[in-house]
Motif scaffolding. Structure first.
Motif, PDB file in Angstrom:
ATOM      1  N   ILE B  25     -13.193  16.358  73.073  1.00 28.22           N
ATOM      2  CA  ILE B  25     -13.297  17.310  74.175  1.00 28.22           C
ATOM      3  C   ILE B  25     -12.034  17.232  75.029  1.00 28.22           C
ATOM      4  O   ILE B  25     -11.454  18.250  75.398  1.00 28.22           O
ATOM      5  N   GLU B  27      -9.086  16.259  74.131  1.00 31.73           N
ATOM      6  CA  GLU B  27      -7.972  16.843  73.377  1.00 31.73           C
ATOM      7  C   GLU B  27      -8.010  18.357  73.434  1.00 31.73           C
ATOM      8  O   GLU B  27      -6.988  19.001  73.661  1.00 31.73           O
ATOM      9  N   VAL B  28      -9.186  18.922  73.213  1.00 32.66           N
ATOM     10  CA  VAL B  28      -9.305  20.391  73.241  1.00 32.66           C
ATOM     11  C   VAL B  28      -8.932  20.916  74.623  1.00 32.66           C
ATOM     12  O   VAL B  28      -8.136  21.845  74.752  1.00 32.66           O
ATOM     13  N   LEU B  29      -9.481  20.299  75.657  1.00 30.16           N
ATOM     14  CA  LEU B  29      -9.219  20.803  77.012  1.00 30.16           C
ATOM     15  C   LEU B  29      -7.759  20.650  77.408  1.00 30.16           C
ATOM     16  O   LEU B  29      -7.245  21.450  78.195  1.00 30.16           O
ATOM     17  N   HIS B  31      -5.381  21.442  75.795  1.00 29.74           N
ATOM     18  CA  HIS B  31      -4.675  22.609  75.286  1.00 29.74           C
ATOM     19  C   HIS B  31      -5.047  23.881  76.026  1.00 29.74           C
ATOM     20  O   HIS B  31      -4.468  24.937  75.778  1.00 29.74           O
ATOM     21  N   ALA B  32      -6.029  23.791  76.915  1.00 26.79           N
ATOM     22  CA  ALA B  32      -6.486  25.012  77.585  1.00 26.79           C
ATOM     23  C   ALA B  32      -5.544  25.371  78.734  1.00 26.79           C
ATOM     24  O   ALA B  32      -4.841  24.526  79.269  1.00 26.79           O
ATOM     25  N   ASP B  33      -5.565  26.663  79.127  1.00 28.62           N
ATOM     26  CA  ASP B  33      -4.693  27.081  80.220  1.00 28.62           C
ATOM     27  C   ASP B  33      -5.332  26.696  81.557  1.00 28.62           C
ATOM     28  O   ASP B  33      -6.521  26.440  81.644  1.00 28.62           O
ATOM     29  N   VAL B  34      -4.511  26.692  82.587  1.00 29.42           N
ATOM     30  CA  VAL B  34      -4.954  26.212  83.897  1.00 29.42           C
ATOM     31  C   VAL B  34      -6.124  27.015  84.450  1.00 29.42           C
ATOM     32  O   VAL B  34      -7.101  26.448  84.959  1.00 29.42           O
ATOM     33  N   LYS B  35      -6.054  28.316  84.314  1.00 32.59           N
ATOM     34  CA  LYS B  35      -7.123  29.154  84.863  1.00 32.59           C
ATOM     35  C   LYS B  35      -8.470  28.808  84.222  1.00 32.59           C
ATOM     36  O   LYS B  35      -9.471  28.634  84.916  1.00 32.59           O
ATOM     37  N   SER B  36      -8.475  28.690  82.904  1.00 31.64           N
ATOM     38  CA  SER B  36      -9.722  28.332  82.215  1.00 31.64           C
ATOM     39  C   SER B  36     -10.213  26.972  82.663  1.00 31.64           C
ATOM     40  O   SER B  36     -11.407  26.761  82.856  1.00 31.64           O
ATOM     41  N   MET B  38      -9.765  25.531  85.515  1.00 29.96           N
ATOM     42  CA  MET B  38     -10.317  25.610  86.864  1.00 29.96           C
ATOM     43  C   MET B  38     -11.750  26.155  86.802  1.00 29.96           C
ATOM     44  O   MET B  38     -12.619  25.738  87.564  1.00 29.96           O
ATOM     45  N   MET B  40     -13.684  25.671  84.226  1.00 22.31           N
ATOM     46  CA  MET B  40     -14.472  24.637  83.554  1.00 22.31           C
ATOM     47  C   MET B  40     -14.807  23.456  84.459  1.00 22.31           C
ATOM     48  O   MET B  40     -15.647  22.623  84.114  1.00 22.31           O
ATOM     49  N   ARG B  63       1.393  18.602  77.156  1.00 22.31           N
ATOM     50  CA  ARG B  63       1.139  19.680  76.196  1.00 22.31           C
ATOM     51  C   ARG B  63       1.753  20.987  76.654  1.00 22.31           C
ATOM     52  O   ARG B  63       2.344  21.733  75.890  1.00 22.31           O
TER      53      ARG B  63
END
Lengths: 161, 417
Positions: B25, B27-29, B31-36, B38, B40, B63
């Motif tokens: 989890i 690792e996946v996060l 890679h996520a963008d900042v807006k997403s 925030m 989450m 990353r």
């Protein structure tokens, strides 16, 4: 310490299929590589748990593309979310660095613009905020929920019904 | 970093698809963008804590650095003189879309009481603003993380005469990893006294403080807009190209009279706040009418110069600080850049600045100062293509920028009584 003297390594998936792969490909699987190095005698067949034949097919696809310098062409679009998760777990088990990066990015991309409820369901996370706490944290980060194409919250959808 | 307790998991209703373990989890996060991310934070308390955890912020930043943007500095309206700064992903720039940047108020500087972008560090932009009162100017700084929608108050106030900002002030923004402090450095050129004074502001402190004066003359030293790329931040140091000895007046074609041996790179370590001097590549042995420059490509200090008005040469310092490690990275013939059809500019006299080199080393983004253009140069087939963004962008002010979760850069003074 000696492993099979041929250039092919035999890998047996969870569903019983045997794949003969190039040594170079087996090297990208750190888990497999460790097994090979630890063995005293020749390895006849390496079982790879949690990895199914459809995973191996995709792994071989990725390997062929990356050897040809075309790793960007590899796509997991056709996999649904659960299939993608399964594949990620298989690649994680095999400890394959590059493909792991590709898949974690793919999962992250799929979560973009999804509702909080969707994310909870996807990872199996329970909401432990009280309604007041949730309202507060939601308000604090409200700007992040504004913008195009953001899926409405599941509960909001239910209210509309 | 502690992982969330397993008891907070629920099995989904349907036939169980896999549950990802905690480390996956994370690792996946990352890679996520900042807006997403925030958004989450609202998933659960544990996720809120995880996303705010400094270790996760660092991982995410690492990353994100692989997928940088360039801050495009432009004016949408010539009438009101307001400047916009728009972060634009490099990966998108390389696709070379023909677009006009939207005139989004979020990216306008006037509403933030600022005019220029001094630098970008860990997702934070250092902005500069001023107001004029009679013959004097009050100058201030402000820090903005566009991805996180966070901005500081105005700080670091300085008074000077009305021309100072354009004639003898140079600002630079960087980060000291050891003390985890963001710092702004101000060079104050004093031609009359043949000296350059230096002041530093550590964010979180109230006041500027003086350090040892600059051991050379920073370039360019006349009439450059704040925010033009004349300083390079790399791994905890700020680096300027400079000339030894005294100030002198260098006109547009006067560079030829400068001896190559007078060039030096002054590197200020933001931790120790001391200088070291680095020699440019020894392959740079002949001066030309065009000013050389320094930049960062692929995390290495690079030096670029004109060669005999036929080629543009870029050198890379493979190991920072080791002068023997200068190697020639590219030599690009101006013939290959001619495809831009620049009618009114003598290409050999215009100044080029490399902005970014793509991951696989096949596309170089080059800014041209005189034409206020940028080109995408394909290093495999030696073809140049002009960027097709229709706005008038000041490419020489473009900063490499990343999206980051770093939420606070004003470090409180730890050792105050």
């Amino acid at each position: 310490m000696a492993s099979s003297s041929s250039n092919l390594i035999s890998l047996k998936t969870s569903d019983g299929t045997v794949f003969k792969v190039e040594r170079a490909l087996a090297k990208t699987m750190k888990t497999v590589q460790a097994i090979i190095e630890e063995a005293d005698a020749n390895i006849y067949m390496i079982p790879i748990h949690n990895v199914f034949s459809h995973h191996m097919d995709m792994i071989i696809d990725y390997y062929k593309l990356s050897v040809a310098g075309k790793s960007k062409e590899f796509s997991v679009e056709k996999l649904d979310n659960d299939e993608l998760k399964d594949f990620l777990l298989a690649v994680h088990y095999l400890n394959m660095e590059d493909l792991f990066e590709v898949l974690t990015q793919a999962v992250a991309d799929r979560l973009e613009k999804k509702s909080v409820g969707y994310v909870r369901k996807y990872f199996g996370i329970e909401n432990d905020f009280t309604p007041e706490e949730y309202a507060a944290i939601r308000k604090k980060n409200d700007w992040a929920f504004k913008g195009d194409d953001i899926e409405p919250e599941e509960d909001e959808e239910k209210q509309e019904e | 970093m502690s992982s969330p307790p397993a008891k907070l998991r629920v099995q989904p209703d349907d036939e169980s698809p896999a549950i990802l373990p905690d480390e996956l989890i994370t690792e996946v996060l990352s890679h996520a963008d900042v807006k997403s991310l925030m958004q989450m934070r609202c998933v659960s308390k544990t996720w809120d804590a995880m996303i705010s955890d400094p270790k996760f912020v660092k991982l995410h930043l690492k990353r994100a650095s692989r997928n940088p943007s360039l801050t495009l500095f432009l004016s949408k309206s010539r009438i009101d003189g307001d400047n916009n700064v728009v972060p634009f992903p490099v990966s998108c720039l390389i696709e070379n879309p023909m677009i006009t940047l939207p005139n989004d108020p979020y990216f306008r500087l006037r509403a933030k009481e600022c005019r220029y972008v001094i630098g970008s560090c860990n997702g934070w932009l250092c902005l500069l603003g001023y107001s004029s009162i009679g013959a004097y100017r009050q100058i201030w700084l402000r820090f903005w993380n566009p991805a996180m929608h966070k901005m500081t108050e105005k700080l670091g106030y300085i008074w000077d005469n009305i021309l100072g900002l354009y004639t003898h002030f140079k600002f630079a923004f960087g980060y000291d990893e050891l003390s985890e402090t963001y710092k702004v450095v101000l060079l104050i050129l004093d031609e009359a006294r043949n000296r350059t004074n230096v002041q530093i502001l550590s964010l979180g402190d109230d006041m500027w403080r003086s350090i040892q004066s600059f051991p050379a003359v920073p370039l360019p030293f006349r009439y450059s807009n704040p925010g033009v790329n004349d300083v390079v931040y790399l791994n905890g140091s700020l680096n300027w190209l400079a000339l030894r000895d005294s100030f002198r007046s260098i006109g547009v074609y006067g560079w030829k009279n400068v001896n190559v041996k007078e060039f030096v790179i002054i590197s200020l370590d933001l931790g120790t706040e001391t200088y070291r001097q680095l020699m440019p590549p020894c392959g740079f042995d002949e001066m030309s009418p065009v000013e050389p420059s320094i930049c960062v490509l692929k995390d290495c200090l690079c030096f670029s110069n004109d060669y005999k008005r036929t080629d543009f040469v870029i050198w890379k310092m493979e190991v920072f600080g080791v002068e023997e490690s200068w190697t020639q990275l590219f030599r690009i013939s101006y013939q290959n850049l001619q495809s831009m059809h620049l009618d009114f500019v003598d290409l050999q006299y215009s100044q080029w600045l490399p902005l970014h080199l793509s991951d696989h080393g096949d596309t170089l983004i080059l800014a041209n100062k005189q034409e206020r253009q940028a080109i995408l140069y394909n290093l495999r087939d030696n073809r140049a293509v002009r960027t097709r963004i229709t706005d008038d962008i000041q490419w020489f002010s473009a900063k490499v920028h990343v999206e980051s979760l770093v939420s606070d850069i004003l470090k409180p003074q730890v050792h105050q009584p």
